[in-house]
Motif scaffolding. Structure first.
Motif, PDB file in Angstrom:
ATOM      1  N   ARG A 254       0.502  -1.108  -0.037  1.00  0.00           N
ATOM      2  CA  ARG A 254       0.054  -0.118  -0.298  1.00  0.00           C
ATOM      3  C   ARG A 254       0.818   1.902   0.136  1.00  0.00           C
ATOM      4  O   ARG A 254       0.510   2.259  -0.591  1.00  0.00           O
ATOM      5  CB  ARG A 254      -0.886  -0.240   1.264  1.00  0.00           C
ATOM      6  N   GLU A 294       2.431   0.354  -8.482  1.00  0.00           N
ATOM      7  CA  GLU A 294       1.320   0.062  -9.446  1.00  0.00           C
ATOM      8  C   GLU A 294       0.416  -0.035  -8.002  1.00  0.00           C
ATOM      9  O   GLU A 294      -0.604   0.679  -7.753  1.00  0.00           O
ATOM     10  CB  GLU A 294       0.746  -1.471 -10.143  1.00  0.00           C
ATOM     11  N   ALA A 295       1.050  -1.435  -7.255  1.00  0.00           N
ATOM     12  CA  ALA A 295       0.063  -0.832  -5.837  1.00  0.00           C
ATOM     13  C   ALA A 295       0.477  -0.019  -4.746  1.00  0.00           C
ATOM     14  O   ALA A 295      -0.573   0.136  -4.286  1.00  0.00           O
ATOM     15  CB  ALA A 295       1.221  -1.899  -5.001  1.00  0.00           C
ATOM     16  N   LYS A 297      -0.124   3.328  -5.711  1.00  0.00           N
ATOM     17  CA  LYS A 297      -0.522   4.068  -6.126  1.00  0.00           C
ATOM     18  C   LYS A 297      -1.490   4.991  -4.909  1.00  0.00           C
ATOM     19  O   LYS A 297      -2.515   3.944  -5.178  1.00  0.00           O
ATOM     20  CB  LYS A 297      -1.554   4.254  -7.244  1.00  0.00           C
ATOM     21  N   GLU A 299      -4.689   5.823  -5.555  1.00  0.00           N
ATOM     22  CA  GLU A 299      -5.726   5.478  -5.682  1.00  0.00           C
ATOM     23  C   GLU A 299      -6.894   4.660  -5.423  1.00  0.00           C
ATOM     24  O   GLU A 299      -7.375   4.453  -5.447  1.00  0.00           O
ATOM     25  CB  GLU A 299      -6.193   5.863  -7.109  1.00  0.00           C
ATOM     26  N   HIS A 300      -5.772   3.037  -5.102  1.00  0.00           N
ATOM     27  CA  HIS A 300      -5.624   2.192  -4.681  1.00  0.00           C
ATOM     28  C   HIS A 300      -6.273   1.350  -3.159  1.00  0.00           C
ATOM     29  O   HIS A 300      -6.776   1.353  -3.277  1.00  0.00           O
ATOM     30  CB  HIS A 300      -4.665   0.814  -4.908  1.00  0.00           C
ATOM     31  N   SER A 302      -8.113   2.414  -0.304  1.00  0.00           N
ATOM     32  CA  SER A 302      -9.930   3.211   0.298  1.00  0.00           C
ATOM     33  C   SER A 302      -9.773   4.212   1.586  1.00  0.00           C
ATOM     34  O   SER A 302      -8.964   4.342   1.851  1.00  0.00           O
ATOM     35  CB  SER A 302     -10.639   1.488   0.852  1.00  0.00           C
TER      36      SER A 302
END
Length: 359
Positions: A254, A294-295, A297, A299-300, A302
């Motif tokens: 994260r 990518e992980a 980012k 925006e991923h 919650s």
């Protein structure tokens, strides 16, 4: 300054830091990846922004930036000068304004003039101030993979723009410091698989991720420009080290840790870590780097995950302050550590023979 004034100054720094960390915490940051960077004919750098804050800057009368910090005073830092130059070059490439081009070349001139050319023709850019960060103390002058890498990237583009032969001569000697272990006065920490290049030599492994990855981009630029296979080997060693240590910097797929899990990164450092990892994944084709970028980012995340990161950042950051008693530190104490009368209370990295003459 008397003790009361020193305590008041320390309290002021603490309050400003808390205000920034609590009230200004954001999950975005004004830093973009430039897809045009990388090829030999490109002047673009990998990262760019129109909106960076330069709150620690103190510009000198010649237009060269100095960094201001309560534990160092106002100092010239090669990486800071190189980054300012690269941002100005990015402005020029996008807006075609001559003042930005001139500002970039002014930083290139400074870096050229302040290169330390050693008897074996290796070249370094040193920090001529004493540095205390956590348990790591570096006495001036000291070398850093972060400074070396960012300066290389700036001078590669300076050479492409001006074709000045002396810049290429300096660049051809700039990789040797990456072959020397920290115990030899270099920046290399060898691993079973690959190597790390240290922003603060002597700091516990794996050290500061963004500084290490910035040095890898410098080595990549140097290889693209010179096609020297020895430089490519140094870059490949670093990529192997990055892959090996990535789990140590990763927080639950994260977010990223600062340094050797000293505390969870603030948004600016995490955004930089993610962007640099993305760039290196693209340049190398290494899937593990691209997947982690990518992980990471924001925006991923919650709402619950965002709250978790914010709270954990505050807890770990202030825990680091308590461990290191940062409120008790000031410039006078750092200078006392560096003086002969008050030898350092912690290990320091050995100084290369070619820099001892300057100490």
């Amino acid at each position: 300054m008397n003790d009361a004034n020193k305590r008041f100054e320390a309290l002021g720094y603490a309050l400003r830091a808390l205000r920034r960390e609590v009230l200004e915490f954001r999950f975005d940051y004004p830093l973009d990846i430039d897809p045009e960077a990388g090829p030999k004919d490109s002047l673009h750098y990998y990262l760019y922004s129109e909106k960076l804050s330069w709150s620690i800057m103190s510009m000198d009368p010649t237009g060269v930036p100095r960094a201001r910090n309560r534990l160092t005073g106002v100092v010239y830092k090669p990486a800071y000068i190189a980054w300012w130059g690269l941002v100005k070059l990015g402005h020029y490439l996008r807006h075609h304004d001559e003042p930005s081009r001139e500002a970039f070349l002014r930083q290139v001139d400074w870096l050229e003039a302040h290169a330390v050319v050693c008897p074996d023709d290796s070249v370094v850019w040193v920090n001529d101030y004493d540095c205390l960060q956590g348990k790591t103390f570096l006495r001036a002058p000291w070398v850093s993979a972060y400074d070396q890498g960012l300066v290389i990237s700036a001078l590669v583009r300076g050479y492409r723009l001006t074709k000045r032969p002396h810049l290429l001569e300096l660049l051809q000697g700039a990789s040797r410091i990456f072959t020397l272990g920290v115990g030899e006065g270099g920046v290399r920490d060898s691993l079973d698989s690959g190597a790390l290049y240290s922003e603060l030599p002597g700091q516990s492994i794996p050290g500061i991720q963004d500084g290490f990855m910035t040095s890898l981009l410098g080595l990549y630029d140097l290889f693209v420009e010179t096609e020297d296979p020895a430089v490519k080997k140094l870059f490949d060693d670093g990529i192997a080290g990055l892959k090996a240590m990535l789990p140590v910097w990763d927080y639950r797929r994260r977010w990223s840790w600062y340094g050797s899990r000293g505390y969870l990164c603030p948004p600016s450092y995490h955004w930089l870590n993610r962007a640099l990892l993305d760039v290196l994944g693209r340049l190398t084709g290494e899937q593990a780097l691209a997947e982690c970028a990518e992980a990471w980012k924001p925006e991923h995340l919650s709402s619950f995950a965002r709250a978790e990161i914010f709270i954990l950042f505050l807890l770990t950051k202030n825990g680091a302050r308590i461990r290191n008693r940062t409120w008790r530190l000031n410039l006078a104490k750092v200078r006392a550590l560096a003086s002969e009368e008050a030898p350092p209370l912690m290990p320091t990295t050995p100084l290369p023979q070619y820099l001892r003459r300057r100490a």
